[in-house]
Design an enzyme around this catalytic site. Structure first.
Site, PDB file in Angstrom:
ATOM      1  N   LYS A 184      -5.512 -35.157  -2.243  1.00 58.79           N
ATOM      2  CA  LYS A 184      -4.471 -35.982  -2.853  1.00 58.79           C
ATOM      3  C   LYS A 184      -3.797 -36.837  -1.791  1.00 58.79           C
ATOM      4  O   LYS A 184      -3.663 -36.409  -0.646  1.00 58.79           O
ATOM      5  CB  LYS A 184      -3.382 -35.088  -3.469  1.00 58.79           C
ATOM      6  CG  LYS A 184      -3.753 -34.394  -4.758  1.00 58.79           C
ATOM      7  CD  LYS A 184      -2.590 -33.566  -5.272  1.00 58.79           C
ATOM      8  CE  LYS A 184      -2.964 -32.784  -6.524  1.00 58.79           C
ATOM      9  NZ  LYS A 184      -3.225 -33.610  -7.698  1.00 58.79           N
ATOM     10  N   ARG A 195      -8.739 -26.481 -14.492  1.00 56.24           N
ATOM     11  CA  ARG A 195      -9.676 -26.166 -15.581  1.00 56.24           C
ATOM     12  C   ARG A 195     -10.738 -25.178 -15.121  1.00 56.24           C
ATOM     13  O   ARG A 195     -11.261 -24.422 -15.930  1.00 56.24           O
ATOM     14  CB  ARG A 195     -10.285 -27.467 -16.128  1.00 56.24           C
ATOM     15  CG  ARG A 195     -11.008 -28.299 -15.107  1.00 56.24           C
ATOM     16  CD  ARG A 195     -11.206 -29.748 -15.550  1.00 56.24           C
ATOM     17  NE  ARG A 195      -9.958 -30.528 -15.463  1.00 56.24           N
ATOM     18  CZ  ARG A 195      -9.865 -31.815 -15.750  1.00 56.24           C
ATOM     19  NH1 ARG A 195     -10.932 -32.489 -16.156  1.00 56.24           N
ATOM     20  NH2 ARG A 195      -8.709 -32.450 -15.643  1.00 56.24           N
TER      21      ARG A 195
HETATM   22  N1  BES Z   1      -2.158 -30.196 -10.464  1.00 53.60           N
HETATM   23  C1  BES Z   1      -2.731 -31.416 -10.847  1.00 53.60           C
HETATM   24  C2  BES Z   1      -2.025 -32.074 -12.043  1.00 53.60           C
HETATM   25  C3  BES Z   1      -0.601 -32.499 -11.822  1.00 53.60           C
HETATM   26  C4  BES Z   1      -0.296 -33.805 -11.444  1.00 53.60           C
HETATM   27  C5  BES Z   1       0.439 -31.644 -12.091  1.00 53.60           C
HETATM   28  C6  BES Z   1       1.007 -34.189 -11.279  1.00 53.60           C
HETATM   29  C7  BES Z   1       1.762 -32.033 -11.935  1.00 53.60           C
HETATM   30  C8  BES Z   1       2.045 -33.317 -11.529  1.00 53.60           C
HETATM   31  C9  BES Z   1      -4.186 -31.241 -11.232  1.00 53.60           C
HETATM   32  O1  BES Z   1      -4.863 -30.212 -10.586  1.00 53.60           O
HETATM   33  C10 BES Z   1      -4.906 -32.514 -10.885  1.00 53.60           C
HETATM   34  O2  BES Z   1      -4.838 -32.920  -9.778  1.00 53.60           O
HETATM   35  N2  BES Z   1      -5.542 -33.135 -11.878  1.00 53.60           N
HETATM   36  C11 BES Z   1      -6.237 -34.351 -11.672  1.00 53.60           C
HETATM   37  C12 BES Z   1      -7.435 -34.348 -12.570  1.00 53.60           C
HETATM   38  C13 BES Z   1      -8.414 -35.461 -12.308  1.00 53.60           C
HETATM   39  C14 BES Z   1      -9.008 -35.303 -10.924  1.00 53.60           C
HETATM   40  C15 BES Z   1      -9.473 -35.416 -13.361  1.00 53.60           C
HETATM   41  C16 BES Z   1      -5.303 -35.518 -12.002  1.00 53.60           C
HETATM   42  O3  BES Z   1      -4.456 -35.376 -12.886  1.00 53.60           O
HETATM   43  O4  BES Z   1      -5.402 -36.540 -11.351  1.00 53.60           O
HETATM   44 ZN    ZN Z   2      -5.647 -30.728  -8.701  1.00 52.79          ZN
END
Ligand code: BES
Ligand code: ZN
Ligand code: ZN
Length: 475
Positions: A248, A322
């Site tokens: 990230k 997931r």
């Molecule tokens: N933990 C994150 C989702 C999240 C984002 C929670 C902001 C709280 C605040 C999750 O694991 C994630 O990073 N999801 C990705 C999925 C994508 C790679 C398909 C996302 O939301 O970008």
């Molecule tokens: Zn994530």
């Protein structure tokens, strides 16, 4: 602290149209003649709070519109808890019903939550206390109400504390140990699966998420009650989400200690249900891992095998929630639960789709309606979203049964995440199942509202406990 007093002569905190006919200017003028200081307190519409002070005696007169709904009652409670720092107050509850007083108490108790944190100098603020003035005929019912709201709030705040705890102070093992410590006094059965057990149970998806971290993953299985499982809770417990090798950006990583909120809520909910001694059998599965880009981390393109045998091409290691849920849900399904709920801060796309008040709800069978009914009683907002067939196609992989994220398209991100989970939770759409994507509401980044100060909200815990109560009542 809320106490109850059966008396009819002390009134220090009054409400409902007490002073409506008198504009604040006139009130101040009137009060001055009696040597009472009147001051309009900061508040929010549609309420106004006027503080009347005569020497040491304080009265807060609150004007409200009639017929407040559950959200407004919570807002009023939260507003009072944020307006009064210290002192002892009485609330005249004689005119009000439990339907009104319960959300008021939720706002009062939940709204005054504050995380203690790790500051060298702790500024222990004196809290305010409140007594309810009630008619004799209300006393038993009100006492029970106060007890119930206090218990749920205790564990709601415990979940918020867990979410607030920095990731260096709460890794997957820490959380498993905490779960054991909290469950023991309530007589709950707890199994903690460490590395060996996770391997022998073939939890390939959970292990693949945890393998980039120096602190290994855990699966915690908690059981309350005996007999068939009526309600099973599966929580996403990523104690920190860096994204893994699909790293990230710095700004997006900041709040990621909250990525275990789903597991914290599942744990808090089963503890509250146990403490309330609800006649129901509940299981909670906590899927705990830290998502780090260490030397052994899962690579984009790796193929893993989940516990139920499906193979997954990991196209994005940041779509880790997931994966851990896939294994946790498979464990939950072994007990053949009547209702299955998974709770997860799953997608950033939840915010894009729904903003920051309504959490996303998906599901099949009877659970969505049952859950939405409970949520409207507890006053938490969820919005039902579709399990779209096209999402399933988007997850087709050329090398595995499915992939964990669509490459190159962010369209309907929350729906794609839910569809992935559906493949494990309810592939034939026959399971009574709900998926809650709480990524957009798990932390309140704006002004305080209702029972939520800024920071972790512990969202969905109250609705889950309400659902358990409803299921217990109809069983
Ligand atoms: N933990 C994150 C989702 C999240 C984002 C929670 C902001 C709280 C605040 C999750 O694991 C994630 O990073 N999801 C990705 C999925 C994508 C790679 C398909 C996302 O939301 O970008
Ligand atoms: Zn994530
Ligand atoms: Zn995550």
């Amino acid at each position: 602290m809320l106490k109850l007093l059966a008396s009819d002569d002390i009134v220090s905190l009054q409400t409902r149209n007490q002073i409506t006919p008198l504009p604040i200017g006139r009130l101040a003028e009137f009060a001055e003649r009696l040597e009472i200081r009147a001051e309009l307190m900061p508040g929010s519409k549609p309420f106004s709070l006027v503080k009347l002070q005569q020497a040491e005696r304080v009265m807060i007169a609150i004007t409200t519109p009639d017929n407040l709904d559950v959200f407004a009652w919570k807002e009023l409670g939260g507003l009072i808890s944020r307006s009064i720092a210290r002192g002892h107050f009485y609330f005249d509850a004689r005119e009000f019903s439990p339907i009104e007083l319960r959300p008021l108490m939720v706002g009062l108790l939940g709204g005054s939550y504050k995380y203690k944190g790790f500051k060298a100098k702790s500024n222990e603020e004196e809290a305010f206390s409140l007594e309810f003035i009630a008619n004799q005929s209300q006393v038993d019912e009100l006492a029970e109400l106060i007890e119930r709201v206090s218990v749920v709030t205790e564990f709601h705040n415990f979940s918020r504390d867990l979410a607030n705890t920095p990731a260096n102070k709460l890794n997957p093992d820490d959380m498993a140990v905490l779960a054991q410590e909290r469950c023991a006094p309530l007589g709950l059965q707890v199994d903690v699966w460490k590395e060996d057990r996770l391997a022998s149970e073939r939890c390939g998806a959970l292990m693949s998420v945890g393998q980039g971290s120096a602190t290994p993953p855990r699966l915690v299985r908690i059981r309350y009650g005996t007999g068939n499982v009526q309600l099973s809770l599966v929580g996403k417990g990523i104690t920190f989400d860096t994204g893994g090798l699909s790293l990230k950006p710095a700004d997006s990583m900041l709040g990621m200690k909250y990525d275990m909120t789903g597991a914290a809520v599942a744990l808090g909910a089963i503890l509250a249900i146990a403490k309330l001694k609800l006649p129901i059998t509940v299981e909670a599965i906590l899927c705990l891992a830290e998502n780090m880009p260490g030397p052994n981390a899962t690579r984009p393109g790796d193929v893993i095998t989940s516990r139920n045998g499906l193979t997954i091409e990991v196209t994005n290691t940041d779509a880790e929630g997931r994966l851990v849920l896939a294994d946790g849900i498979d464990v939950a399904l072994e007990a053949n639960p009547e209702h299955l709920i998974d709770i997860a801060t799953l997608t950033g796309a939840a915010t894009v789709a729904l903003g920051s008040r309504y959490a996303g709800l998906f599901g099949t069978g009877q659970t969505p309606d049952a859950f939405l009914a409970a949520a409207s009683q507890s006053g938490e907002r969820f919005w039902r979203m579709p399990l779209a067939e096209d999402s399933k196609k988007l997850l087709e992989s050329s090398v595995a049964d499915l992939m964990n994220a669509k490459v190159g398209s962010r369209a309907g991100g929350m729906l794609v995440g839910a569809q992935f989970i559906a493949e494990f939770a309810s592939p034939n759409k026959t399971q009574n199942w709900v998926h809650l994507d709480i990524a957009n509401v798990a932390s309140n980044d704006g002004a305080p509202y209702e029972e939520n100060p800024a920071g972790p909200t512990g969202y969905s815990l109250r609705s889950i406990v309400q659902l358990a109560e409803n299921l217990a009542a109809t069983a």
